[in-house]
Scaffold this active site. Sequence first.
Site, PDB file in Angstrom:
ATOM      1  N   ARG A  24      -0.236   2.694   2.028  1.00  0.00           N
ATOM      2  CA  ARG A  24      -0.433   3.756   1.033  1.00  0.00           C
ATOM      3  C   ARG A  24       0.556   3.481  -0.085  1.00  0.00           C
ATOM      4  NH1 ARG A  24      -3.288   7.162  -1.718  1.00  0.00           N
ATOM      5  NH2 ARG A  24      -2.758   9.367  -1.569  1.00  0.00           N
ATOM      6  N   GLY A  25       0.058   2.930  -1.169  1.00  0.00           N
ATOM      7  CA  GLY A  25       0.871   2.402  -2.254  1.00  0.00           C
ATOM      8  C   GLY A  25       1.930   3.324  -2.807  1.00  0.00           C
ATOM      9  N   GLU A  26       1.547   4.533  -3.155  1.00  0.00           N
ATOM     10  CA  GLU A  26       2.501   5.392  -3.834  1.00  0.00           C
ATOM     11  C   GLU A  26       3.668   5.807  -2.948  1.00  0.00           C
ATOM     12  OE1 GLU A  26       0.854   9.658  -4.347  1.00  0.00           O
ATOM     13  OE2 GLU A  26      -0.909   8.378  -4.043  1.00  0.00           O
ATOM     14  N   THR A  28       4.985   3.669  -0.214  1.00  0.00           N
ATOM     15  CA  THR A  28       5.792   2.571   0.333  1.00  0.00           C
ATOM     16  C   THR A  28       5.890   1.363  -0.593  1.00  0.00           C
ATOM     17  OG1 THR A  28       3.966   1.463   1.477  1.00  0.00           O
ATOM     18  CG2 THR A  28       5.124   3.204   2.695  1.00  0.00           C
ATOM     19  N   ARG A  29       5.140   1.345  -1.682  1.00  0.00           N
ATOM     20  CA  ARG A  29       5.082   0.150  -2.532  1.00  0.00           C
ATOM     21  C   ARG A  29       6.452  -0.280  -3.048  1.00  0.00           C
ATOM     22  NH1 ARG A  29       1.167  -2.177  -4.733  1.00  0.00           N
ATOM     23  NH2 ARG A  29      -0.210  -0.398  -4.906  1.00  0.00           N
ATOM     24  N   GLY A  57     -12.047   4.245  -7.346  1.00  0.00           N
ATOM     25  CA  GLY A  57     -13.291   4.631  -6.697  1.00  0.00           C
ATOM     26  C   GLY A  57     -13.062   5.056  -5.262  1.00  0.00           C
ATOM     27  N   GLU A  91     -10.085   0.597   4.871  1.00  0.00           N
ATOM     28  CA  GLU A  91      -9.443  -0.687   5.174  1.00  0.00           C
ATOM     29  C   GLU A  91      -9.169  -0.799   6.671  1.00  0.00           C
ATOM     30  OE1 GLU A  91      -6.769  -1.338   1.129  1.00  0.00           O
ATOM     31  OE2 GLU A  91      -5.765  -1.153   3.048  1.00  0.00           O
TER      32      GLU A  91
END
Length: 163
Positions: A24-26, A28-29, A57, A91
């Site tokens: 989840r990018g926001e 742990t990125r 999307g 994913e």
Amino acid sequence: MVDIEGASPSLTPSWEYHVFLSFRGEYTRNNFTDHLYTALCQKGIKTFRVHDELIRGEEISATLCKVIEDSKISIIIFSENYVSSNWCLDELVKILECKKSKKQMVWPVFYKVNPSDVRKHRGSFGDALAKLEGKYKDDIKKVHKCWKALTEAANLSGWPLGV
């Protein structure tokens, strides 16, 4: 590409990437995932991570499905809000399908979450799945796939970090 010495070309798996990172990018990125990605790349491990501009999307793209299929290992970084992303859940389902069909390795990392909460759908994981159930009440099979995938992934040997 992984070369298995002595195997015929038809039996040798063709991998575009060594590792696919699912996260989840926001959340742990800019910390754990970025450090992991950098460390893997510095070791010469070809690693794919989705960039924000590629995640537009609702549905997982055919291109991303292909990347998952063409990766030897998938590392799933479960964070508190991983399940709140439909994209991450799609994913996850695809990764576990490839684990079965292509014998890929899957390694979960539990980043500041308890593996038991993922496995038993408690806390933020249960809340997100309840919302998903409401959103997809006409496609309950999708929700059940996500439940099953979460449980299956949480049962794999992995690494709890910062719990």
